[in-house]
Design an enzyme around this catalytic site. Structure first.
Site, PDB file in Angstrom:
ATOM      1  CG  HIS A 191      -2.039   0.934   1.192  1.00 40.71           C
ATOM      2  ND1 HIS A 191      -2.199   1.941   2.122  1.00 40.71           N
ATOM      3  CD2 HIS A 191      -3.081   1.060   0.337  1.00 40.71           C
ATOM      4  CE1 HIS A 191      -3.276   2.642   1.851  1.00 40.71           C
ATOM      5  NE2 HIS A 191      -3.834   2.123   0.772  1.00 40.71           N
ATOM      6  CE  LYS A 229      -1.248   4.997  -1.590  1.00 42.32           C
ATOM      7  NZ  LYS A 229      -1.882   4.270  -0.477  1.00 42.32           N
ATOM      8  CG  ASP A 248      18.922  12.349  -9.292  1.00 40.33           C
ATOM      9  OD1 ASP A 248      18.870  11.304  -9.961  1.00 40.33           O
ATOM     10  OD2 ASP A 248      18.903  13.490  -9.796  1.00 40.33           O
ATOM     11  CG  HIS A 277      -7.481   8.525  -0.303  1.00 42.10           C
ATOM     12  ND1 HIS A 277      -6.170   8.375  -0.689  1.00 42.10           N
ATOM     13  CD2 HIS A 277      -8.001   7.272  -0.253  1.00 42.10           C
ATOM     14  CE1 HIS A 277      -5.906   7.094  -0.872  1.00 42.10           C
ATOM     15  NE2 HIS A 277      -6.993   6.396  -0.614  1.00 42.10           N
ATOM     16  CE  LYS A 328      -4.183   6.738   2.611  1.00 47.37           C
ATOM     17  NZ  LYS A 328      -5.558   6.418   2.607  1.00 47.37           N
TER      18      LYS A 328
END
Length: 478
Positions: free
Chosen positions: A220, A222, A227, A396, A398
């Site tokens: 889950h 993201k 670099d 959405h 968190k």
């Protein structure tokens, strides 16, 4: 014929007894155990299939071996930079008992070193997030690492992929890792991307669902690392809906975080570990961990948790956060399915006089989790917790803010799945200025929300109560 049916019935009965024994002897949370046993008893065949798909436990020892290898490989670099895990680092958080307790737990439970040389930028909603992402990717010189739970092959997804292809043609190493279950549309483009020089991989892809023990273990996270100097994490996946372009969904409220400094090293480590789990490629070296410039004094810990964690990790971390706060607890979460300990911690905090506020979805994107979340509202309201429904669009984000001192942003929902099944990542930042920045968004979201009043909520119709109770019953399976 009667003998045939009798044989089939006997085999089915033996299978159910076997599965029931397995579930019982796993010694899991009693609620989950009872739920599975009830489903197995009420719907024998369907219950067995559901358990094979979603219920089996993969032992942590099998999941953690790659994690330990990656930590060992990067330890030398961390020692050289004097940013390895150290108990002495906890003193940097000041005299606050909450800060010390939480940072020490993150160090011991999630192996999350505390780093000082950092700065961050809160990216509110999709427009700011994708603008910052495009800018960072455009300026990449050596490598680009992307890891997403959902990566749609739509307008925004196509724009990012086209940019990645162009950067690969310029000689930049590009790696894209997506969860193996929810990204089948993107897999169709994997061949094209590979031919263009972009490396791709799927995390725990599911080819034969009934034979896979890992179907229910999803990545889950993201994460974006460019670099080794710029990193991103938060709640947004890649898709048009995250830019509020989906007319059916409408406005999408989310939070992402841009990081620079030593904390990016640990985002990099998480990505390279996850990449190694999938591809078995041993990618390491100082090239991926460049020396950071002096950027600021923002104390940060990156907590990567999941079913490979030795302990309860994020569940324990959230519990300690809730029980250590002394003034305020502000939470924004789209999916709110807490365990009994977390419910008790929230109720106790409110009864102790703390200002406890939770913003939940008012416009659901998943109905079952929406109704399950609402089943906890009445008892929390009774204890003094203030709860709001976000009505401007789909919430959405968190986010958690404690005592205006600590801000938490990541992929972790306040639910059972994030606590025990998903691979998650969150940033804990110990700085009042950062916490105040998150509070600005929180207060704005409060103005776009409707507070739920206890007396009015008690008058909700029986049909709503049935939806809530039914969803809560099945919440261990969500």
């Amino acid at each position: 014929m009667s003998i045939f049916f009798a044989t089939i019935s006997l085999i089915t009965l033996l299978q159910l007894v076997f599965l029931g024994s397995v579930i019982f002897l796993e010694n899991r949370d009693p609620t989950r155990t009872i739920t599975w046993l009830l489903i197995l008893g009420a719907l024998p065949v369907l219950g067995a299939l559901l358990y094979l798909l979603f219920g089996r436990v993969v032992r942590k020892r099998r999941l953690s071996r790659h994690k330990q290898v990656r930590l060992e490989q990067t330890e030398e670099i961390m020692v050289d930079r004097q940013i390895r895990p150290s108990a002495e680092d906890v003193d940097q958080v000041g005299d606050s008992p909450m800060n010390k307790k939480l940072s020490r737990l993150l160090l011991n439970d999630a192996n999350a070193p505390l780093t000082l040389n950092n700065r961050s930028e809160v990216l509110t909603n999709g427009k700011k997030t994708f603008r910052a992402l495009f800018s960072a990717i455009e300026n990449a010189k050596d490598h680009i690492h992307l890891e997403y739970y959902i990566f749609h092959n739509d307008a925004i997804g196509g724009d990012i992929l086209n940019l990645l292809v162009r950067k690969a043609s310029e000689g930049v190493t590009v790696r894209v890792l997506v969860d193996g279950l929810g990204n089948r549309s993107l897999e169709k483009r994997f061949g094209e991307l590979r031919r263009a020089g972009v490396e791709t991989a799927g995390f725990y892809p599911v080819r034969f669902p009934f034979l896979s023990k890992r179907l229910n273990l999803r990545n889950h996270r993201k994460i974006v690392v460019v670099d080794g100097r710029v990193g991103f994490l938060g709640g947004l996946n890649v898709g048009d809906e995250y830019l509020s372009r989906n007319k059916k969904i409408g406005f999408w409220r989310d939070t992402f975080l841009k990081l620079e400094g030593d904390s990016v090293n640990f985002l990099q480590t998480v990505f390279l570990n996850d990449w190694n789990v999938v591809t078995e490629e041993d990618i390491k070296g100082p090239l991926y961990y460049p020396q950071s410039l002096q950027l600021g004094c923002q104390l940060t810990q990156i907590a990567a948790t999941g079913p490979d964690s030795d302990w309860g990790s994020m569940l324990q971390i959230f519990f300690v956060a809730l029980t250590s706060a002394e003034k305020t607890i502000y939470i924004e979460t789209p999916y709110f399915i807490p365990d009994e300990g977390s419910v008790m911690a929230l109720k106790t905090a409110a009864l102790s006089g703390l200002d406890v506020r939770i913003i939940l979805q008012g416009v659901p994107d998943h109905k079952l989790t929406y109704w399950a979340s609402h089943s906890y509202i009445e008892e929390l309201l009774e204890s003094g917790v203030r709860i709001y429904r976000y009505t401007k669009g789909v919430l959405h984000a968190k986010v958690m803010i404690l005592d205006s001192e600590i801000g938490v942003v990541g992929s972790t929902n306040f639910d059972i799945r994030s606590f025990s099944l998903n691979f998650e990542i969150s940033a804990f930042i110990y700085e009042s200025a950062f916490a105040h920045r998150l509070e600005q968004d929180f207060y704005q979201d409060l103005s776009d929300s409707q507070e739920i009043e206890l007396e009015e909520y008690k008058l909700r119709p029986l049909s709503i109560r049935i939806k809530e109770s039914s969803a809560r019953l099945f919440s261990p399976l969500l």
